[in-house]
Design an enzyme around this catalytic site. Structure first.
Site, PDB file in Angstrom:
ATOM      1  N   THR A  72      53.445  19.953  59.262  1.00 26.74           N
ATOM      2  CA  THR A  72      54.272  19.944  58.070  1.00 26.74           C
ATOM      3  C   THR A  72      54.824  21.490  57.712  1.00 26.74           C
ATOM      4  O   THR A  72      54.089  22.117  57.405  1.00 26.74           O
ATOM      5  CB  THR A  72      53.434  19.400  56.659  1.00 26.74           C
ATOM      6  OG1 THR A  72      52.860  18.373  56.973  1.00 26.74           O
ATOM      7  CG2 THR A  72      54.073  19.566  55.335  1.00 26.74           C
ATOM      8  N   LYS A  97      58.977  14.320  54.470  1.00 23.94           N
ATOM      9  CA  LYS A  97      57.517  14.635  54.657  1.00 23.94           C
ATOM     10  C   LYS A  97      57.049  15.474  53.268  1.00 23.94           C
ATOM     11  O   LYS A  97      56.044  14.914  52.487  1.00 23.94           O
ATOM     12  CB  LYS A  97      57.008  15.395  55.730  1.00 23.94           C
ATOM     13  CG  LYS A  97      55.697  16.070  55.666  1.00 23.94           C
ATOM     14  CD  LYS A  97      54.360  14.836  55.595  1.00 23.94           C
ATOM     15  CE  LYS A  97      53.174  15.438  55.367  1.00 23.94           C
ATOM     16  NZ  LYS A  97      51.930  14.999  55.229  1.00 23.94           N
TER      17      LYS A  97
HETATM   18  N1  LIG Z   1      44.968  17.206  56.712  1.00 28.97           N
HETATM   19  C1  LIG Z   1      45.643  16.188  56.311  1.00 28.97           C
HETATM   20  O1  LIG Z   1      45.345  15.331  55.656  1.00 28.97           O
HETATM   21  C2  LIG Z   1      47.071  16.267  56.701  1.00 28.97           C
HETATM   22  C3  LIG Z   1      48.157  15.060  56.594  1.00 28.97           C
HETATM   23  C4  LIG Z   1      49.130  15.095  57.153  1.00 28.97           C
HETATM   24  C5  LIG Z   1      49.626  16.212  57.752  1.00 28.97           C
HETATM   25  N2  LIG Z   1      48.985  17.509  57.790  1.00 28.97           N
HETATM   26  C6  LIG Z   1      49.693  18.744  58.473  1.00 28.97           C
HETATM   27  O2  LIG Z   1      49.159  18.836  59.693  1.00 28.97           O
HETATM   28  C7  LIG Z   1      49.140  19.990  60.046  1.00 28.97           C
HETATM   29  C8  LIG Z   1      47.632  20.452  60.452  1.00 28.97           C
HETATM   30  O3  LIG Z   1      46.733  20.358  59.504  1.00 28.97           O
HETATM   31  P1  LIG Z   1      45.276  20.328  59.735  1.00 28.97           P
HETATM   32  O4  LIG Z   1      44.851  19.461  58.520  1.00 28.97           O
HETATM   33  O5  LIG Z   1      45.009  19.661  60.794  1.00 28.97           O
HETATM   34  O6  LIG Z   1      45.079  21.795  59.315  1.00 28.97           O
HETATM   35  P2  LIG Z   1      43.723  22.567  59.954  1.00 28.97           P
HETATM   36  O7  LIG Z   1      42.501  21.861  60.130  1.00 28.97           O
HETATM   37  O8  LIG Z   1      43.644  23.824  59.060  1.00 28.97           O
HETATM   38  O9  LIG Z   1      44.115  22.922  61.233  1.00 28.97           O
HETATM   39  C9  LIG Z   1      45.007  24.047  61.383  1.00 28.97           C
HETATM   40  C10 LIG Z   1      45.565  24.291  63.048  1.00 28.97           C
HETATM   41  O10 LIG Z   1      46.426  25.316  63.002  1.00 28.97           O
HETATM   42  C11 LIG Z   1      46.105  26.492  63.566  1.00 28.97           C
HETATM   43  N3  LIG Z   1      46.495  27.797  63.185  1.00 28.97           N
HETATM   44  C12 LIG Z   1      46.429  27.953  62.029  1.00 28.97           C
HETATM   45  N4  LIG Z   1      47.277  29.330  61.834  1.00 28.97           N
HETATM   46  C13 LIG Z   1      47.547  29.691  62.908  1.00 28.97           C
HETATM   47  C14 LIG Z   1      48.233  30.745  63.505  1.00 28.97           C
HETATM   48  N5  LIG Z   1      48.606  31.752  62.813  1.00 28.97           N
HETATM   49  N6  LIG Z   1      48.312  30.624  65.041  1.00 28.97           N
HETATM   50  C15 LIG Z   1      48.136  29.638  65.892  1.00 28.97           C
HETATM   51  N7  LIG Z   1      47.441  28.624  65.239  1.00 28.97           N
HETATM   52  C16 LIG Z   1      47.128  28.557  64.097  1.00 28.97           C
HETATM   53  C17 LIG Z   1      44.568  26.419  63.640  1.00 28.97           C
HETATM   54  O11 LIG Z   1      43.621  27.047  64.710  1.00 28.97           O
HETATM   55  P3  LIG Z   1      42.353  27.540  64.496  1.00 28.97           P
HETATM   56  O12 LIG Z   1      41.470  26.310  64.926  1.00 28.97           O
HETATM   57  O13 LIG Z   1      42.133  28.689  65.480  1.00 28.97           O
HETATM   58  O14 LIG Z   1      42.211  27.795  63.158  1.00 28.97           O
HETATM   59  C18 LIG Z   1      44.325  24.893  63.671  1.00 28.97           C
HETATM   60  O15 LIG Z   1      44.362  24.392  65.080  1.00 28.97           O
HETATM   61  C19 LIG Z   1      49.570  20.881  58.978  1.00 28.97           C
HETATM   62  O16 LIG Z   1      50.820  21.360  58.765  1.00 28.97           O
HETATM   63  C20 LIG Z   1      49.366  20.128  57.663  1.00 28.97           C
HETATM   64  O17 LIG Z   1      50.097  20.188  56.480  1.00 28.97           O
HETATM   65  C21 LIG Z   1      47.813  17.531  57.168  1.00 28.97           C
END
Ligand SMILES: NC(=O)c1ccc[n+]([C@@H]2O[C@H](COP(=O)([O-])OP(=O)(O)OC[C@H]3O[C@@H](n4cnc5c(N)ncnc54)[C@H](OP(=O)(O)O)[C@@H]3O)[C@@H](O)[C@H]2O)c1
Length: 297
Positions: A100, A176
């Site tokens: 997102t 989105k």
């Molecule tokens: N969770 C939900 O319900 C949901 C639903 C739909 C869409 N989304 C979207 O999907 C995406 C991922 O969400 P998530 O829930 O999986 O988040 P998350 O669990 O916080 O994972 C974030 C990912 O991004 C990486 N990351 C963060 N900062 C970074 C940086 N500066 N450089 C490189 N890698 C970095 C993290 O690496 P590390 O492991 O090293 O921290 C991890 O792999 C987001 O855009 C979110 O808005 C989430």
């Protein structure tokens, strides 16, 4: 297919796993390497040391990263993530961005990939980690038609529905965030309605049960969504002036219980705007259509 996958967070890990289970060969990269090693041990993913390495043998590299900053670092470079996707992806190969992120960044990614002879589509997803786990996400895709068609097996491994939003990738990202705005607004409204009910001794779960029998029924929400989308406010099912009365009643009941209801206060102002525009006799859903904006055909 030979795939690269960047970002093994709450969403990325189950998505990468589903792609592996669908029979694809997946090279994963994650900023925190231990998460990639875990997936390699449990699901036979290969691990890359940089985003570029994850992309170099891939026909398609997918990314599921936290935010704009993370995507800029891993895909375009100039951060601590190591050599970026842009440097590793072969000409003709593609990047599907599942994160997102802002429409502006999506446009920038489209340009950068095109300049490098690479292909790009935005494919943000709707659904929480458990939906990702079960391959039941809703995928919003925008980008070149051929790429979207070729990528359909990947979307099928991730989700239960794919919606195509046209050639401009940023449309998928915008859609989105518009969808999340609906949900975010409902979260606040739940909080205020629960607090109001609880102030008078009615439990939040009891109110929820009542809502489940009425306003929260899918057909009720859908009917309002349709009325507002098609601007069908007449004949009124419930007149807007009566809707204002009820918002006023809620605010007054909250005030008597010393309860702040900031969203309800904004709603009251929005109803007053609609009244001032002469919409008192229209359906109360007309309150949603008093803001000036460019309308899609
Ligand atoms: N969770 C939900 O319900 C949901 C639903 C739909 C869409 N989304 C979207 O999907 C995406 C991922 O969400 P998530 O829930 O999986 O988040 P998350 O669990 O916080 O994972 C974030 C990912 O991004 C990486 N990351 C963060 N900062 C970074 C940086 N500066 N450089 C490189 N890698 C970095 C993290 O690496 P590390 O492991 O090293 O921290 C991890 O792999 C987001 O855009 C979110 O808005 C989430």
């Amino acid at each position: 297919m030979n795939l690269g996958f960047l970002g093994l967070g709450q969403m990325g890990r189950p998505m990468a796993r589903n792609l592996l289970r669908a029979g694809h060969s997946v090279t994963v990269w994650n900023r925190t390497r231990s998460k990639a090693d875990e997936l390699a041990a449990s699901d036979r993913a290969r691990v890359a040391r940089s985003p570029a390495e994850a992309a170099q043998d891939a026909q398609v590299v997918l990314s599921s990263l936290a935010n704009d900053e993370a995507v800029i670092e891993a895909v375009l470079g100039n951060g601590s993530a190591g050599e970026p996707v842009l440097a590793g992806l072969r000409p003709g190969a593609a990047h599907l961005s599942l994160s997102t992120i802002s429409p502006a960044l999506s446009k920038r990614l489209a340009r950068a990939h095109a300049d490098a002879g690479q292909r790009y589509a935005a494919a943000p997803v709707l659904g929480r980690p458990d939906a990702a786990e079960h391959g039941e996400l809703v995928v919003l895709v925008a980008g070149p038609e051929a790429l979207v068609e070729e990528s359909q097996p990947l979307f099928d491994a991730l989700g239960k529905e794919t919606h195509y939003l046209g050639l401009e990738p940023e449309r998928a990202n915008l859609t989105k965030v518009a969808a999340n705005l609906v949900m975010a607004s409902m979260l606040e409204v739940f909080g205020e309605a629960y607090a109001l009910a609880e102030s008078y001794g009615v439990g939040a779960l009891q109110l929820l049960g009542i809502l489940e029998d009425s306003m929260l029924r899918p057909e009720a929400l859908d009917a309002y969504g349709r009325r507002i989308a098609s601007q069908q406010f007449e004949p009124a099912g419930f007149r807007l002036e009566l809707g204002l009365k009820d918002v006023d009643l809620a605010l007054a009941a909250g005030e008597a219980a010393a309860l702040q209801m900031p969203f309800a206060s904004v709603l009251r102002d929005r109803f007053l705007v609609a009244m001032a525009r002469g919409l008192a006799g229209q359906d109360w859903s007309a309150v949603a259509r008093t803001l000036p904006h460019k309308r899609a055909a």
